[in-house]
Design an enzyme around this catalytic site. Structure first.
Site, PDB file in Angstrom:
ATOM      1  N   ARG A  94       0.841  -1.207   0.000  1.00 45.84           N
ATOM      2  CA  ARG A  94       0.000   0.000   0.000  1.00 45.84           C
ATOM      3  C   ARG A  94       0.874   1.254   0.000  1.00 45.84           C
ATOM      4  O   ARG A  94       0.651   2.188  -0.768  1.00 45.84           O
ATOM      5  CB  ARG A  94      -0.921  -0.009   1.227  1.00 45.84           C
ATOM      6  CG  ARG A  94      -2.048  -0.995   1.076  1.00 45.84           C
ATOM      7  CD  ARG A  94      -3.008  -0.957   2.247  1.00 45.84           C
ATOM      8  NE  ARG A  94      -4.135  -1.825   1.968  1.00 45.84           N
ATOM      9  CZ  ARG A  94      -4.731  -2.609   2.855  1.00 45.84           C
ATOM     10  NH1 ARG A  94      -4.328  -2.630   4.111  1.00 45.84           N
ATOM     11  NH2 ARG A  94      -5.741  -3.370   2.492  1.00 45.84           N
ATOM     12  N   HIS A  96      -0.312  -5.392  12.838  1.00 48.07           N
ATOM     13  CA  HIS A  96      -1.198  -4.986  11.741  1.00 48.07           C
ATOM     14  C   HIS A  96      -2.404  -4.217  12.282  1.00 48.07           C
ATOM     15  O   HIS A  96      -3.553  -4.614  12.148  1.00 48.07           O
ATOM     16  CB  HIS A  96      -1.646  -6.238  10.978  1.00 48.07           C
ATOM     17  CG  HIS A  96      -2.447  -5.954   9.754  1.00 48.07           C
ATOM     18  ND1 HIS A  96      -2.030  -5.111   8.748  1.00 48.07           N
ATOM     19  CD2 HIS A  96      -3.657  -6.423   9.351  1.00 48.07           C
ATOM     20  CE1 HIS A  96      -2.946  -5.069   7.805  1.00 48.07           C
ATOM     21  NE2 HIS A  96      -3.958  -5.856   8.145  1.00 48.07           N
TER      22      HIS A  96
HETATM   23  N1  LIG Z   1      -3.905  -9.931   7.507  1.00 48.37           N
HETATM   24  C1  LIG Z   1      -4.357  -9.053   6.627  1.00 48.37           C
HETATM   25  O1  LIG Z   1      -3.612  -8.201   6.157  1.00 48.37           O
HETATM   26  C2  LIG Z   1      -5.787  -9.111   6.195  1.00 48.37           C
HETATM   27  C3  LIG Z   1      -6.667  -9.887   6.873  1.00 48.37           C
HETATM   28  N2  LIG Z   1      -7.973  -9.989   6.470  1.00 48.37           N
HETATM   29  C4  LIG Z   1      -8.827 -10.907   7.241  1.00 48.37           C
HETATM   30  O2  LIG Z   1      -8.974 -12.121   6.509  1.00 48.37           O
HETATM   31  C5  LIG Z   1     -10.171 -12.773   6.917  1.00 48.37           C
HETATM   32  C6  LIG Z   1     -10.937 -13.267   5.707  1.00 48.37           C
HETATM   33  O3  LIG Z   1     -11.353 -12.193   4.910  1.00 48.37           O
HETATM   34  P1  LIG Z   1     -12.310 -12.454   3.636  1.00 48.37           P
HETATM   35  O4  LIG Z   1     -11.825 -13.577   2.823  1.00 48.37           O
HETATM   36  O5  LIG Z   1     -12.538 -11.141   2.991  1.00 48.37           O
HETATM   37  O6  LIG Z   1     -13.661 -12.915   4.392  1.00 48.37           O
HETATM   38  P2  LIG Z   1     -14.891 -13.758   3.820  1.00 48.37           P
HETATM   39  O7  LIG Z   1     -16.019 -13.584   4.761  1.00 48.37           O
HETATM   40  O8  LIG Z   1     -15.100 -13.434   2.389  1.00 48.37           O
HETATM   41  O9  LIG Z   1     -14.361 -15.269   3.908  1.00 48.37           O
HETATM   42  C7  LIG Z   1     -14.167 -15.935   5.097  1.00 48.37           C
HETATM   43  C8  LIG Z   1     -14.586 -17.377   4.887  1.00 48.37           C
HETATM   44  O10 LIG Z   1     -14.293 -18.103   6.085  1.00 48.37           O
HETATM   45  C9  LIG Z   1     -15.278 -19.098   6.191  1.00 48.37           C
HETATM   46  N3  LIG Z   1     -15.291 -19.623   7.559  1.00 48.37           N
HETATM   47  C10 LIG Z   1     -15.836 -19.085   8.679  1.00 48.37           C
HETATM   48  N4  LIG Z   1     -15.626 -19.888   9.726  1.00 48.37           N
HETATM   49  C11 LIG Z   1     -14.919 -20.953   9.265  1.00 48.37           C
HETATM   50  C12 LIG Z   1     -14.389 -22.115   9.869  1.00 48.37           C
HETATM   51  N5  LIG Z   1     -14.564 -22.361  11.165  1.00 48.37           N
HETATM   52  N6  LIG Z   1     -13.697 -22.977   9.100  1.00 48.37           N
HETATM   53  C13 LIG Z   1     -13.542 -22.748   7.779  1.00 48.37           C
HETATM   54  N7  LIG Z   1     -14.021 -21.669   7.139  1.00 48.37           N
HETATM   55  C14 LIG Z   1     -14.698 -20.778   7.878  1.00 48.37           C
HETATM   56  C15 LIG Z   1     -16.571 -18.403   5.784  1.00 48.37           C
HETATM   57  O11 LIG Z   1     -17.559 -19.354   5.435  1.00 48.37           O
HETATM   58  C16 LIG Z   1     -16.081 -17.559   4.618  1.00 48.37           C
HETATM   59  O12 LIG Z   1     -16.265 -18.222   3.376  1.00 48.37           O
HETATM   60  C17 LIG Z   1     -10.906 -11.753   7.805  1.00 48.37           C
HETATM   61  O13 LIG Z   1     -10.691 -12.070   9.168  1.00 48.37           O
HETATM   62  C18 LIG Z   1     -10.235 -10.431   7.449  1.00 48.37           C
HETATM   63  O14 LIG Z   1     -10.314  -9.496   8.497  1.00 48.37           O
HETATM   64  C19 LIG Z   1      -8.434  -9.319   5.384  1.00 48.37           C
HETATM   65  C20 LIG Z   1      -7.582  -8.519   4.654  1.00 48.37           C
HETATM   66  C21 LIG Z   1      -6.191  -8.333   5.010  1.00 48.37           C
HETATM   67  O1  LIG Z   2      -8.775  -3.683   7.323  1.00 50.84           O
HETATM   68  C1  LIG Z   2      -9.234  -4.838   7.414  1.00 50.84           C
HETATM   69  O2  LIG Z   2     -10.141  -5.179   8.160  1.00 50.84           O
HETATM   70  C2  LIG Z   2      -8.625  -5.894   6.557  1.00 50.84           C
HETATM   71  C3  LIG Z   2      -7.158  -5.745   6.643  1.00 50.84           C
HETATM   72  O3  LIG Z   2      -6.529  -6.164   7.582  1.00 50.84           O
HETATM   73  C4  LIG Z   2      -6.517  -4.881   5.654  1.00 50.84           C
HETATM   74  O4  LIG Z   2      -7.055  -4.677   4.554  1.00 50.84           O
HETATM   75  O5  LIG Z   2      -5.426  -4.380   5.961  1.00 50.84           O
END
Ligand SMILES: NC(=O)C1=CN([C@@H]2O[C@H](COP(=O)(O)OP(=O)(O)OC[C@H]3O[C@@H](n4cnc5c(N)ncnc54)[C@H](O)[C@@H]3O)[C@@H](O)[C@H]2O)C=CC1
Ligand SMILES: O=C([O-])CC(=O)C(=O)O
Length: 320
Positions: free
Chosen positions: A152, A176
């Protein structure tokens, strides 16, 4: 030579994008796992049907049973919930900690030798908990955040300077959260550190400060635009770069949440620092020198992570 196996736990926005990128880059065969039965199967089939058009070979399967991840070389975890506008990442801790327990047990039973990349938020606490629940060697589990946060910052810098993103490097360390630590001294254009570029008149200190602040709030900026969830293209690309470095033994130096055992004065936490990722997982933790200001910012960020880890221990006594 058999293809590598990549297991994606969570087949939501990031999981689906990871699956697509892994195919386009021919990193290996992909198993999508999700509790929402049908979604991992459907996304897997859809991407497999794109392969003849794009010309890549990879097998796709979807599952709701952990036995499907057996023998995975890499596991990338996005299972859980994302935040919505008005929430902080930390608000996700209760629900996502429970998810980490289930995922950790699944990995422990079926893929204990995999290199695991956790993405689920709040990242630094969730990767810490996932290591505890899975019992993985701490050198084989990392959290993805720094590559994204640095990307970013690089994007904002490249736009400001009107140069290629390829010639901009950046290091964002720490946890983060909004107190992450973009290190301007260690960020460059063609090797020239940002403070020198201010002196050269390429930008002003005020504009640089604003880009640092925008980077810190970068996740929230996307959440407020999307309204229904959080960023997924750049997070997926970032985790794929980490997986590729492991699978191809590239030994890239990437900022990741790694298990620290005294480095940077931190013991027993996962914090974003530069690491070398190769065939053995975390092969080296790079300890850069901090100025007094940088040290203070890093310590503030570490304290936030410490608070979240303590909260995890309070929620689940097994972690205490
Ligand atoms: N570390 C980072 O930089 C970032 C972290 N994230 C995090 O990543 C995570 C996922 O984000 P997205 O894919 O956008 O969310 P999303 O909601 O599109 O996908 C999450 C998936 O996890 C599944 N799920 C829920 N509980 C589960 C379980 N017990 N076992 C298996 N699958 C399960 C759901 O059914 C869903 O399909 C969020 O916690 C978000 O905050 C998002 C962006 C950046
Ligand atoms: O902001 C959020 O919730 C998802 C995340 O960690 C990112 O995009 O950096």
């Amino acid at each position: 030579m058999a293809r590598k196996k990549i297991a994606l736990i969570g087949a939501g926005q990031i999981g689906g994008t990871l699956a697509h990128l892994a195919g386009l880059k021919e990193l290996g065969d992909v198993v999508l796992f999700d509790i929402a039965d049908g979604v991992p199967q459907g996304k897997g089939l859809d991407i497999a049907e794109s392969a003849p058009v794009d010309g890549f070979d990879a097998k796709y399967s979807g599952a709701s049973d952990y036995s499907a991840i057996a023998g995975a070389d890499v596991v990338i975890v996005t299972a859980g919930v994302p935040r919505k506008p008005g929430m902080s990442r930390d608000d996700l801790i209760g629900i996502n900690l429970k998810v980490m327990e289930a995922v950790g047990n699944g990995i422990k039973t079926h893929a204990p030798n995999a290199f695991v990349i956790c993405i689920t938020n709040p990242l630094d606490a969730m990767v810490w908990a996932l290591q505890k629940f899975s019992g993985l060697d701490p050198k084989k589990i990392v959290g993805m955040a720094g590559v994204l946060d640095s990307a970013r910052f690089r994007h904002f810098l490249a736009e400001e300077f009107q140069v290629s993103v390829e010639d901009v490097t950046a290091f964002v360390l720490g946890g983060h959260g909004d107190d992450m630590v973009p290190l301007v001294r260690y960020s460059t254009v063609a090797g020239v550190p940002l403070p020198d570029l201010v002196k050269m008149g390429w930008t002003t200190q005020e504009k640089l400060d604003a880009m640092v602040e925008r980077t810190r709030k970068g996740g929230g900026e996307i959440v407020n635009l999307l309204k229904t969830g959080s960023a997924f293209y750049a997070p997926a690309a970032s985790a794929i770069a980490m997986a590729e470095s492991y699978l191809k033994d590239k030994k890239r130096v990437l900022p990741c949440a790694a298990h620290l055992t005294g480095q940077y004065g931190v013991d027993g936490l996962f914090i974003g620092v530069p690491i070398v990722i190769g065939e053995n997982g975390v092969e080296r933790i790079v300890e850069v020198e901090f100025s007094a200001d940088e040290k203070a910012m890093f310590e503030k960020s570490v304290n936030s992570v410490k608070g979240l880890v303590e909260a995890c221990k309070g929620i689940n006594g097994a972690l205490a």
